[in-house]
Design a protein around this motif. Structure first.
Motif, PDB file in Angstrom:
ATOM      1  N   GLY A   3      24.483  40.216  30.817  1.00 27.28           N
ATOM      2  CA  GLY A   3      25.056  41.513  31.126  1.00 27.28           C
ATOM      3  C   GLY A   3      26.152  41.395  32.174  1.00 27.28           C
ATOM      4  N   TYR A   4      27.211  42.164  31.994  1.00 25.72           N
ATOM      5  CA  TYR A   4      28.321  42.223  32.945  1.00 25.72           C
ATOM      6  C   TYR A   4      28.744  43.670  33.113  1.00 25.72           C
ATOM      7  N   VAL A   5      29.194  43.997  34.313  1.00 24.31           N
ATOM      8  CA  VAL A   5      29.837  45.277  34.559  1.00 24.31           C
ATOM      9  C   VAL A   5      31.285  44.995  34.913  1.00 24.31           C
ATOM     10  N   PHE A   6      32.180  45.722  34.292  1.00 28.88           N
ATOM     11  CA  PHE A   6      33.609  45.644  34.584  1.00 28.88           C
ATOM     12  C   PHE A   6      33.967  46.913  35.352  1.00 28.88           C
ATOM     13  N   LEU A   7      34.403  46.771  36.592  1.00 22.11           N
ATOM     14  CA  LEU A   7      34.874  47.905  37.371  1.00 22.11           C
ATOM     15  C   LEU A   7      36.389  47.956  37.255  1.00 22.11           C
ATOM     16  N   LEU A   8      36.907  49.064  36.748  1.00 25.54           N
ATOM     17  CA  LEU A   8      38.336  49.201  36.490  1.00 25.54           C
ATOM     18  C   LEU A   8      38.983  49.966  37.638  1.00 25.54           C
ATOM     19  N   THR A   9      39.880  49.321  38.357  1.00 24.56           N
ATOM     20  CA  THR A   9      40.587  49.977  39.448  1.00 24.56           C
ATOM     21  C   THR A   9      42.072  50.008  39.162  1.00 24.56           C
ATOM     22  N   TYR A  10      42.708  51.046  39.672  1.00 21.55           N
ATOM     23  CA  TYR A  10      44.160  51.166  39.513  1.00 21.55           C
ATOM     24  C   TYR A  10      44.705  52.091  40.583  1.00 21.55           C
ATOM     25  N   GLU A  11      46.022  52.057  40.736  1.00 19.96           N
ATOM     26  CA  GLU A  11      46.683  52.928  41.703  1.00 19.96           C
ATOM     27  C   GLU A  11      46.445  54.377  41.319  1.00 19.96           C
ATOM     28  N   ARG A  12      46.189  55.219  42.303  1.00 24.88           N
ATOM     29  CA  ARG A  12      45.903  56.635  42.052  1.00 24.88           C
ATOM     30  C   ARG A  12      46.983  57.309  41.216  1.00 24.88           C
ATOM     31  N   SER A  13      48.226  56.949  41.431  1.00 25.45           N
ATOM     32  CA  SER A  13      49.340  57.612  40.746  1.00 25.45           C
ATOM     33  C   SER A  13      49.586  57.083  39.334  1.00 25.45           C
ATOM     34  N   LYS A  40      31.953  40.199  19.801  1.00 25.13           N
ATOM     35  CA  LYS A  40      31.361  39.135  20.619  1.00 25.13           C
ATOM     36  C   LYS A  40      30.008  39.488  21.227  1.00 25.13           C
ATOM     37  N   GLY A  41      29.680  40.771  21.307  1.00 27.36           N
ATOM     38  CA  GLY A  41      28.450  41.152  21.993  1.00 27.36           C
ATOM     39  C   GLY A  41      28.137  42.616  21.784  1.00 27.36           C
ATOM     40  N   THR A  42      27.771  43.297  22.860  1.00 20.61           N
ATOM     41  CA  THR A  42      27.332  44.684  22.779  1.00 20.61           C
ATOM     42  C   THR A  42      27.923  45.484  23.931  1.00 20.61           C
ATOM     43  N   LEU A  43      28.440  46.667  23.608  1.00 24.57           N
ATOM     44  CA  LEU A  43      28.840  47.614  24.634  1.00 24.57           C
ATOM     45  C   LEU A  43      27.605  48.414  25.004  1.00 24.57           C
ATOM     46  N   VAL A  44      27.125  48.285  26.235  1.00 24.65           N
ATOM     47  CA  VAL A  44      25.911  48.952  26.687  1.00 24.65           C
ATOM     48  C   VAL A  44      26.226  50.367  27.140  1.00 24.65           C
ATOM     49  N   ALA A  45      27.265  50.519  27.951  1.00 22.44           N
ATOM     50  CA  ALA A  45      27.646  51.831  28.477  1.00 22.44           C
ATOM     51  C   ALA A  45      29.080  51.762  28.974  1.00 22.44           C
ATOM     52  N   SER A  46      29.728  52.910  29.007  1.00 18.35           N
ATOM     53  CA  SER A  46      31.066  52.989  29.591  1.00 18.35           C
ATOM     54  C   SER A  46      31.343  54.432  29.954  1.00 18.35           C
ATOM     55  N   ALA A  47      32.229  54.615  30.909  1.00 21.04           N
ATOM     56  CA  ALA A  47      32.632  55.964  31.286  1.00 21.04           C
ATOM     57  C   ALA A  47      33.880  55.901  32.138  1.00 21.04           C
ATOM     58  N   ALA A  48      34.704  56.912  31.979  1.00 21.47           N
ATOM     59  CA  ALA A  48      35.774  57.150  32.937  1.00 21.47           C
ATOM     60  C   ALA A  48      35.147  57.932  34.081  1.00 21.47           C
ATOM     61  N   LEU A  49      35.677  57.768  35.274  1.00 18.45           N
ATOM     62  CA  LEU A  49      35.140  58.468  36.431  1.00 18.45           C
ATOM     63  C   LEU A  49      36.132  59.530  36.900  1.00 18.45           C
ATOM     64  N   TYR A  83      32.814  49.530  32.373  1.00 21.98           N
ATOM     65  CA  TYR A  83      32.163  49.111  31.136  1.00 21.98           C
ATOM     66  C   TYR A  83      30.950  48.284  31.530  1.00 21.98           C
ATOM     67  N   GLU A  84      29.849  48.474  30.831  1.00 26.34           N
ATOM     68  CA  GLU A  84      28.712  47.563  30.935  1.00 26.34           C
ATOM     69  C   GLU A  84      28.559  46.932  29.567  1.00 26.34           C
ATOM     70  N   VAL A  85      28.585  45.610  29.525  1.00 28.36           N
ATOM     71  CA  VAL A  85      28.564  44.886  28.254  1.00 28.36           C
ATOM     72  C   VAL A  85      27.555  43.750  28.311  1.00 28.36           C
ATOM     73  N   ASP A  86      27.101  43.321  27.159  1.00 31.29           N
ATOM     74  CA  ASP A  86      26.345  42.078  27.012  1.00 31.29           C
ATOM     75  C   ASP A  86      27.238  41.136  26.226  1.00 31.29           C
ATOM     76  N   LEU A  87      27.553  39.993  26.818  1.00 29.32           N
ATOM     77  CA  LEU A  87      28.416  39.001  26.179  1.00 29.32           C
ATOM     78  C   LEU A  87      27.807  37.623  26.369  1.00 29.32           C
ATOM     79  N   PRO A  88      28.228  36.652  25.562  1.00 27.78           N
ATOM     80  CA  PRO A  88      27.595  35.331  25.600  1.00 27.78           C
ATOM     81  C   PRO A  88      27.702  34.608  26.940  1.00 27.78           C
ATOM     82  N   ASP A  89      28.855  34.756  27.649  1.00 25.66           N
ATOM     83  CA  ASP A  89      29.048  33.992  28.876  1.00 25.66           C
ATOM     84  C   ASP A  89      30.221  34.569  29.669  1.00 25.66           C
TER      85      ASP A  89
END
Length: 116
Positions: A3-13, A40-49, A83-89
């Motif tokens: 399992g991995y979590v991808f935290l997506l950050t970007y400039e406010r503007s 390649k795997g499974t999308l467990v959860a995702s959301a825009a904040l 994104y929360e995903v399950d991937l091989p590595d």
């Protein structure tokens, strides 16, 4: 699978100033990422904040709970989604992260299972 979590950050503007073409490219990159994860795997959860100006931070200070309006830290970037995903590595996870829009910084963290 890991399992991995991808935290997506970007400039406010970023989104407010993005042209229609850049917005379409952003959506296309997310679509390509979704296809990659499905392959390649499974999308467990995702959301825009929601924007961080509506965030509330809870801290413990000297045995007291302190609630503050606003994000955890003050910075020009904000966490816009995850994104929360399950991937091989990790290599596969990093290849997926590289597919996301170039305007993003993507923090990739393995998840740790706690409890039953």
């Amino acid at each position: 699978m890991t399992g991995y979590v991808f935290l997506l950050t970007y400039e406010r503007s970023y989104w407010d100033t993005a042209s229609a073409e850049v917005q379409e490219e952003t959506y296309a990159a997310h679509d390509a990422f979704h296809a990659f994860v499905r392959d390649k795997g499974t999308l467990v959860a995702s959301a825009a904040l929601a924007d961080d100006d509506v965030a509330t931070t809870v801290r413990h200070r000297d045995g007291e709970v302190v609630i503050t309006d606003g994000p955890f830290t003050e910075t020009t970037e904000m966490i816009g989604g995850y994104y929360e995903v399950d991937l091989p590595d990790l290599d596969t996870a990093l290849a997926g992260a590289a597919m996301l829009p170039a305007q993003y910084s993507v923090e990739v963290r393995p998840t740790i299972q706690v409890g039953p």
